[in-house]
Design a protein around this motif. Sequence first.
Motif, mmCIF file in Angstrom:
data_model
loop_
_atom_site.group_PDB
_atom_site.id
_atom_site.type_symbol
_atom_site.label_atom_id
_atom_site.label_comp_id
_atom_site.label_asym_id
_atom_site.label_seq_id
_atom_site.Cartn_x
_atom_site.Cartn_y
_atom_site.Cartn_z
ATOM 1 N N VAL A 52 0.854 -1.189 0.000
ATOM 2 C CA VAL A 52 0.000 0.000 0.000
ATOM 3 C C VAL A 52 0.885 1.232 0.000
ATOM 4 C CG1 VAL A 52 -1.828 1.260 1.187
ATOM 5 C CG2 VAL A 52 -1.814 -1.246 1.226
ATOM 6 N N ALA A 53 0.789 2.023 -1.056
ATOM 7 C CA ALA A 53 1.658 3.175 -1.249
ATOM 8 C C ALA A 53 0.854 4.461 -1.244
ATOM 9 C CB ALA A 53 2.420 3.042 -2.570
ATOM 10 N N ASN A 68 6.066 -10.444 -8.093
ATOM 11 C CA ASN A 68 4.632 -10.735 -8.071
ATOM 12 C C ASN A 68 3.980 -9.956 -6.931
ATOM 13 O OD1 ASN A 68 2.150 -11.900 -8.660
ATOM 14 N ND2 ASN A 68 2.571 -13.724 -7.415
ATOM 15 N N VAL A 69 3.923 -8.646 -7.124
ATOM 16 C CA VAL A 69 3.429 -7.734 -6.091
ATOM 17 C C VAL A 69 2.438 -6.764 -6.710
ATOM 18 C CG1 VAL A 69 4.096 -5.872 -4.499
ATOM 19 C CG2 VAL A 69 5.543 -7.899 -4.725
ATOM 20 N N THR A 70 1.348 -6.522 -5.996
ATOM 21 C CA THR A 70 0.363 -5.515 -6.403
ATOM 22 C C THR A 70 0.563 -4.267 -5.561
ATOM 23 O OG1 THR A 70 -1.236 -7.230 -6.974
ATOM 24 C CG2 THR A 70 -2.098 -5.001 -6.651
ATOM 25 N N VAL A 71 0.555 -3.110 -6.189
ATOM 26 C CA VAL A 71 0.661 -1.848 -5.469
ATOM 27 C C VAL A 71 -0.713 -1.199 -5.429
ATOM 28 C CG1 VAL A 71 1.713 0.439 -5.386
ATOM 29 C CG2 VAL A 71 3.064 -1.527 -6.125
ATOM 30 N N ALA A 72 -1.205 -0.944 -4.212
ATOM 31 C CA ALA A 72 -2.486 -0.261 -4.015
ATOM 32 C C ALA A 72 -2.206 1.151 -3.510
ATOM 33 C CB ALA A 72 -3.349 -1.023 -3.017
ATOM 34 N N LEU A 85 -7.140 -1.132 4.531
ATOM 35 C CA LEU A 85 -8.378 -1.295 3.747
ATOM 36 C C LEU A 85 -8.137 -1.092 2.258
ATOM 37 C CD1 LEU A 85 -11.340 0.312 5.735
ATOM 38 C CD2 LEU A 85 -11.256 -1.984 4.715
ATOM 39 N N MET A 86 -7.116 -0.322 1.907
ATOM 40 C CA MET A 86 -6.844 -0.066 0.493
ATOM 41 C C MET A 86 -6.405 -1.326 -0.244
ATOM 42 S SD MET A 86 -7.661 3.085 0.213
ATOM 43 C CE MET A 86 -8.866 2.711 1.512
ATOM 44 N N ALA A 87 -6.053 -2.382 0.498
ATOM 45 C CA ALA A 87 -5.659 -3.644 -0.130
ATOM 46 C C ALA A 87 -6.852 -4.556 -0.389
ATOM 47 C CB ALA A 87 -4.648 -4.365 0.763
ATOM 48 N N LYS A 88 -8.029 -4.174 0.054
ATOM 49 C CA LYS A 88 -9.205 -5.054 -0.028
ATOM 50 C C LYS A 88 -9.527 -5.437 -1.468
ATOM 51 C CE LYS A 88 -14.039 -5.382 1.428
ATOM 52 N NZ LYS A 88 -15.160 -4.685 2.139
ATOM 53 N N ASP A 89 -9.520 -4.465 -2.373
ATOM 54 C CA ASP A 89 -9.861 -4.775 -3.768
ATOM 55 C C ASP A 89 -8.846 -5.727 -4.389
ATOM 56 O OD1 ASP A 89 -12.089 -3.176 -3.602
ATOM 57 O OD2 ASP A 89 -11.172 -1.449 -4.637
ATOM 58 N N ALA A 90 -7.574 -5.524 -4.065
ATOM 59 C CA ALA A 90 -6.529 -6.380 -4.632
ATOM 60 C C ALA A 90 -6.660 -7.818 -4.135
ATOM 61 C CB ALA A 90 -5.152 -5.832 -4.286
ATOM 62 N N LEU A 185 -11.865 -4.075 9.921
ATOM 63 C CA LEU A 185 -11.297 -2.810 9.461
ATOM 64 C C LEU A 185 -12.386 -1.792 9.144
ATOM 65 C CD1 LEU A 185 -8.427 -4.116 7.163
ATOM 66 C CD2 LEU A 185 -8.130 -2.588 9.126
ATOM 67 N N ASP A 186 -13.468 -2.256 8.545
ATOM 68 C CA ASP A 186 -14.586 -1.350 8.235
ATOM 69 C C ASP A 186 -15.187 -0.739 9.497
ATOM 70 O OD1 ASP A 186 -14.692 -1.290 5.452
ATOM 71 O OD2 ASP A 186 -15.732 -3.218 5.354
ATOM 72 N N GLY A 187 -15.074 -1.452 10.623
ATOM 73 C CA GLY A 187 -15.676 -0.980 11.859
ATOM 74 C C GLY A 187 -14.794 -0.086 12.698
#
Length: 457
Positions: A52-53, A68-72, A85-90, A185-187
């Motif tokens: 998360v950046a 093999n890394v996703t950047v959110a 939470l920004m990693a949720k979609d990934a 996390l949402d709570g």
Amino acid sequence: MNKFAAVILAAGKGTRMKSDLHKVLHPIGGKPMLFHLLDSFEELSPEHTVVVAGDRHEQLRDAVTDRNVTVALQEPQLGTAHAALMAKDALSGFEGLVMVCFGDCPMVKAETVRKLCDAVDDATKVAVLGFRPADTLAYGRIIASDDGIVSKMVEHKDANEDERACDLCNSGVIIAHSKDIWRLLDGVGNDNAQGEYYLPDVATKAIAEGSKVVAVETSPDEVAGINSRAELAQAEAQWQQFRREEAMAAGVSMKAPDTVFFSWDTELGRDVTIEPHVVFGPGVKVADHALIRSFSHLEGATLGEHTSVGPYARLRPGAVLEEGAFIGNFVEMKKATLGKGAKASHLTYLGDATVGAGANIGAGTITCNYDGYFKHQTTIGERAFIGSNSALIAPVNIGADAIVAAGSAVSRDVAAGELRMVRAEQMVKPGWADRFHDTMKKKKAAQKSAAKKDSQK
């Protein structure tokens, strides 16, 4: 172990580093601290890794292109829980354990993460990583029983006097199952001194729901955060000390270990001896029974068995010493191979060169490999003898058993077994030096006499 995903938080600005480089890309042992984490977690074969950046996110995207890394992206930065939470979609569709940690804590070990993963089961919804530092400073606290059951987690700014007296501190590493972590996390709210969404409140939320939360403890050194150049230096010192101890345990002798510095990928054989003040850059491989003498610098070099380097030697990328080869003081090699038993004892530069077995390179020899536009190759045959203060002007080949006389500038190939001498003919003038000295002495005496008379006027 259950399926595992890692979320690494790296959205902070890193202002205390005072650098144009993203904080988590600053190196330890020559490798970016983020990569230390990624390599450690790779031992657990994560199904997904998300970084998360925020600030300078382009640097992070470029750095992990081959991984093999996703950047959110976290924008704006509203706290660590918001970042996670920004990693949720990934991680959409992923079912398994999700670990969240900080990118500026590069020493977290795979076995520690495994312990955290093992702590999460049907009864335990969340596991957190704690440590007991000598000075609790401003760390968040974990309020837990002797058996590790957590009753409360609180940030230092929000803790009361009794809570601050607790010495079990929060590292920021937390694990929960995917079916729980996003809901928790949402709570999370932001009713705190900073007005931010804190990651530890995931545990607090789980406790409030009646779920079990446990703390796993580890060494303070493993979870030390890096936020400044001074802390980076401390982490480097810690890593180097560990690497020295590891090397000695594997059969390497060091006379002054604290003066030897390794790269993350240094490979050392058994019975290697390293004298004081040696620096290893990336890409060095050293075979058994090699000797590296004081004040030498090695990078991208390969040393065979029973080789000897230094003192005061520099091996640059592409330098290869085959079995029994020797280089001495003030010798530099770059993209050059020194064959079996070959020697370059002192004051020599070998660049873009191949030196055959048993050859001897005299002091002051240089391979003139660059013409201002292109690099050219020098090849020296087996058992060739290159006299001192010779310049080998590439491209040039010196045959086996050939001799190049001292002081020669060789620009054409030398055949095997040939003597090549490239010198101007010596001029001899008997008595010339005596006459010169007499003339100069008389001239100097006349100058002194004139100066004395001027001073008496």
